[in-house]
Structures are given as structure tokens and as C-alpha cells.
Design an enzyme around this catalytic site. Structure first.
Site, mmCIF file in Angstrom:
data_model
loop_
_atom_site.group_PDB
_atom_site.id
_atom_site.type_symbol
_atom_site.label_atom_id
_atom_site.label_comp_id
_atom_site.label_asym_id
_atom_site.label_seq_id
_atom_site.Cartn_x
_atom_site.Cartn_y
_atom_site.Cartn_z
ATOM 1 C CE LYS A 194 15.838 -55.570 138.409
ATOM 2 N NZ LYS A 194 17.009 -54.871 137.819
ATOM 3 C CE1 TYR A 235 18.193 -53.451 133.766
ATOM 4 C CE2 TYR A 235 17.703 -51.343 133.683
ATOM 5 C CZ TYR A 235 17.305 -52.523 133.624
ATOM 6 O OH TYR A 235 16.161 -53.064 133.415
ATOM 7 N NE ARG A 244 2.409 -35.750 144.215
ATOM 8 C CZ ARG A 244 2.241 -34.456 144.596
ATOM 9 N NH1 ARG A 244 3.510 -33.811 145.404
ATOM 10 N NH2 ARG A 244 1.284 -33.764 144.629
ATOM 11 C CG ASP A 257 22.828 -49.622 139.775
ATOM 12 O OD1 ASP A 257 22.270 -50.441 140.565
ATOM 13 O OD2 ASP A 257 22.208 -49.605 138.577
HETATM 14 C C1 LIG Z 1 16.919 -53.665 136.909
HETATM 15 C C2 LIG Z 1 17.967 -52.684 137.050
HETATM 16 C C3 LIG Z 1 18.111 -51.353 137.106
HETATM 17 C C4 LIG Z 1 16.548 -50.657 136.854
HETATM 18 O O1 LIG Z 1 15.633 -51.093 137.904
HETATM 19 P P1 LIG Z 1 13.957 -51.052 137.479
HETATM 20 O O2 LIG Z 1 13.618 -51.306 138.968
HETATM 21 O O3 LIG Z 1 13.752 -52.220 136.608
HETATM 22 O O4 LIG Z 1 13.583 -49.815 136.920
HETATM 23 C C5 LIG Z 1 19.046 -50.314 137.388
HETATM 24 N N1 LIG Z 1 20.452 -51.047 137.521
HETATM 25 C C6 LIG Z 1 20.431 -52.118 137.532
HETATM 26 C C7 LIG Z 1 21.824 -52.854 137.911
HETATM 27 C C8 LIG Z 1 19.377 -53.274 137.330
HETATM 28 O O5 LIG Z 1 19.647 -54.471 137.321
#
Ligand SMILES: *Cc1c(COP(=O)(O)O)cnc(C)c1O
Length: 379
Positions: free
Chosen positions: A195, A98, A46, A170
């Protein structure tokens, strides 16, 4: 080292045991000690794991940061950032966000006494209207999801610094291939590595990258104390993904441009949202803070009819109707009923997420096949 080289070599070294070029998947929870406390830097997975550490170093390298942290999902990474805060603290967040981030903020952290202001940031100066003594964090997503608004990171960082507020960006949509928020003055970069970073739609993961040592230590403490880490197998896959990020992104951008131009010229399309268009309201900011414009876009059909949009996404054959984005394959989504269903309809429509909006993640297939697919689906 320049970016393309960093994706492959940044902060990496061959494995110390046998010289493996790719870090082995250290599928272990614990590590042998010769005497209590006598270990090689790893005690419990962890806290630390060599495969995850190789990935965390790669995260730091590609974002021009000092410290990287890997989490079990993008939302787990955001959750860790929010745990820097205390009841009574306030956050100023992008209003076009998001859906899962919005849900985390409003359904969980509001309940812990944190106050959120969801604010239009197309003009960064607007942020300052919401700053007060309790403001501790500005949360920016740019380009935004799904409206592809562009927020001026440098201007936002100037406001954040003036008031001694943390700025988190983000960077999931842009990736460090297109934009590097730490260089523009942000304190924290966050990714859903699920992504583009992973890039092959085969894992769920989150990342944070920072350069300040104290901030890094607070986040490492939260990562270990709360425990939302990723496993070594996923760390290995994400690391492999990073090594082709630059070549994938180049093709995502080329195909994105071709698809955006095609849609903009289509008689049944009302509007295409893509920051590469000169008539995009913040095109000049996009041009100054991004190296290219990416493969994410949204569009709506003429007449703004829910059923029309559903028909288009159902008729697509190469674009897969699915949540998520950033993989090698092209995906289409209907935000109102999918990714953004957790945002109340009035809130959603106010930010442009109308019932007929379709979001595309343009993949790296042949451009002609993608355009022909859209042509037949719109027809
Ligand atoms: C998918 C996404 C998230 C969340 O991420 P997860 O890996 O699905 O928890 C946050 N911000 C953006 C812009 C996203 O596309």
C-alpha cells in the site's frame, strides 16, 4: 535524524562493491564461498539477500525500530507473527479488521487451535475483559479498515504490558509518517507494504518491525524456516517507494481533507468516516497519536441502497474502481462486495460495513479533479 531524512538515508549506505547509491538488485539465489562457511555474510537468498537487507534496514529506520523483516505479502508477515503462537493460545483482535486478516485468523489459525476474540476497541479498556492466562497477543489495526475507527495504542500497550502480552499494530493505513506504534509501546509493527510504503501499486509485500532482539530472532527464524520472503526486484521497488513516502503522504493528507470535507457537505451523502472530523468518536485520540489524518475514508449514500453505491463507483472516472489502497492514484472500493466479502454479512453490518459503504483511497492528483469526479458520480 528526523523522519523525512530517514526515509532517504535511514540505515542506508552506498553499495560496497562500486558505491552505487541505490542498492543493486541482487538477483541471485546463492553466494560463492572460498571454503565451506567462508562467505561475506550471505549464503542463500531465502535467509539473506543484500537488496532485501537494505529494505529491511529502511523499514526498521522509518518505524523507529531496531529490526525489520520483509515478506512476500502483508498476509505473509501476519502469518509469521501468528507462528509465534502455540495451540491453546488466545488472541484479542480488533473486530473491524482487514478482511484477509480475518480470513487468515479464522480459516487457518483457528484450525491450528488458536482462539480469537474479535473485540470493539474504541474504548481500549474493553480489551481487558477478554484477557486470560492463555492470552498471548493483542492485534490492533488503527485506523481500522474500512470504518476508520481509531484505537488508542498507548492505552492498549499499557494493558498488554500489565499482562505480559505481545501487542502488534497493523500500521498499513497510517504509515510511520502519521504514527509510530513502537514509540507508543507496541512490540510489533506490521505493514502491507503493498500500500503506502510501496506507494505505486506495482508490488505486493509485507513488513514487520520490532525492537526487542529475542523477538526479532524468533521472527527471523520463522521468516527463514517458513520462507515467505520477497524477491530482490520487489525489495528494490519498495525501497524506492520509501524514499518519497513523506512527500506522498503530505499530499494524501491534504487531498484527503479536501475530499472528506466535500463529501460531508454533499446532500446525497449520509455519513463520512474520517478521523480528521471533530465529531469522529475518537478524534482526540487520533490527534494525539497521529501527525495528520491521512487519505483513507469511507462514506455511505443516503437511503443506504446497494444499487446506489454500485452506481457511484461505476460512474467514477478518475477514481479507479479497484481493490487495494495507498498508491499515487485515487481508488474507490465497495467493501461489502470486494475487500470484505469474506466476512459474513451479519458480522460485517454489525461493524458498520453496510451494503452502501464506499471506501476511498485518495491519491495525489489535483484536488479539484478529484472533487469534480465525485460530484459527477454522485450526481
Ligand atoms: C492489504 C492489507 C493487508 C494485507 O496485505 P497484502 O499485502 O495484501 O497481503 C493487511 N492489512 C491491511 C490494513 C491491508 O490494507
Amino acid at each position: 535524524m528526523k523522519f523525512n531524512t530517514k526515509t532517504i538515508h535511514g540505515k542506508q549506505h552506498p553499495d560496497f562493491a562500486y558505491g552505487a547509491v541505490m542498492p543493486p538488485i541482487y538477483q541471485t539465489s546463492t553466494y560463492a564461498q572460498t571454503t565451506p562457511g567462508g562467505h561475506k555474510g550471505f549464503e542463500y537468498s531465502r535467509t539473506h539477500n543484500p537488496t532485501r537487507q537494505a529494505l529491511e534496514n529502511a523499514f526498521a529506520s522509518i518505524e523507529n525500530g531496531e529490526f525489520g523483516l520483509a515478506f512476500g505479502s502483508g498476509l505473509a508477515a501476519i502469518d509469521a507473527v501468528m507462528k509465534l503462537l502455540k495451540p491453546g493460545d488466545e488472541v484479542i483482535s480488533t473486530n473491524d479488521l482487514y478482511g484477509g486478516t480475518y480470513r487468515l485468523f479464522t480459516s487457518i489459525f483457528e484450525g491450528f487451535g488458536i482462539k480469537f476474540h474479535f473485540v470493539g476497541m474504541n474504548n481500549a479498556a474493553n480489551i481487558e475483559n477478554f484477557v486470560n492466562d492463555n492470552t498471548k497477543l493483542i492485534w490492533v489495526e488503527t485506523p481500522t479498515n474500512p470504518m476508520l475507527n481509531i484505537i488508542d495504542i498507548k492505552a492498549t500497550a499499557t494493558i498488554a504490558k500489565k499482562h505480559n502480552i505481545l501487542l502488534a499494530v497493523d500500521n498499513t493505513f497510517a504509515t510511520p509518517y502519521l504514527q509510530q506504534p513502537l514509540d507508543l509501546g507496541a512490540d510489533i509493527v506490521m505493514h502491507s507494504a503493498t500500500k503506502y510504503i510501496g506507494g505505486h501499486s506495482d508490488l505486493v509485500m509485507g513488513a514487520l518491525i520490532v525492537s526487542d532482539k529475542d523477538l526479532a530472532n524468533r521472527l527471523y527464524f520463522i521468516q527463514n524456516a517458513s520462507g515467505a520472503i520477497c524477491g530482490p526486484q520487489d525489495a528494490f521497488l519498495a525501497l524506492r517507494g520509501i524514499k518519497t513516502l513523506h512527500v506522498r503522504m503530505q499530499r494524501h493528507c491534504e487531498n484527503g481533507k479536501a475530499v472528506a470535507n466535500y463529501l460531508a457537505s454533499h446532500p446525497k451523502v449520509e455519513k463520512v468516516y474520517w478521523p480528521g472530523f471533530e465529531n469522529h468518536p475518537n478524534h482526540s485520540i487520533a490527534k494525539s497519536q497521529m501527525n495528520d489524518f491521512g487519505g483513507m475514508m469511507s462514506f455511505n449514500t443516503k437511503g443506504n441502497n446497494y444499487e446506489d453505491a454500485i452506481k457511484v463507483v461505476e460512474n467514477l472516472k478518475i477514481f479507479t474502481l479497484a481493490e487495494s489502497l495507498g498508491g499515487v492514484e485515487s481508488l474507490a472500493g465497495h467493501p461489502a462486495s470486494m475487500t470484505h466479502a469474506s466476512i459474513p454479512r451479519e458480522e460485517r453490518i454489525k461493524t458498520g460495513v453496510v451494503d452502501s459503504l464506499i471506501r476511498l483511497s485518495v491519491g495525489i492528483e489535483d484536488e479539484e479533479d478529484l472533487i469534480n469526479d465525485l460530484k459527477q458520480a454522485l450526481g
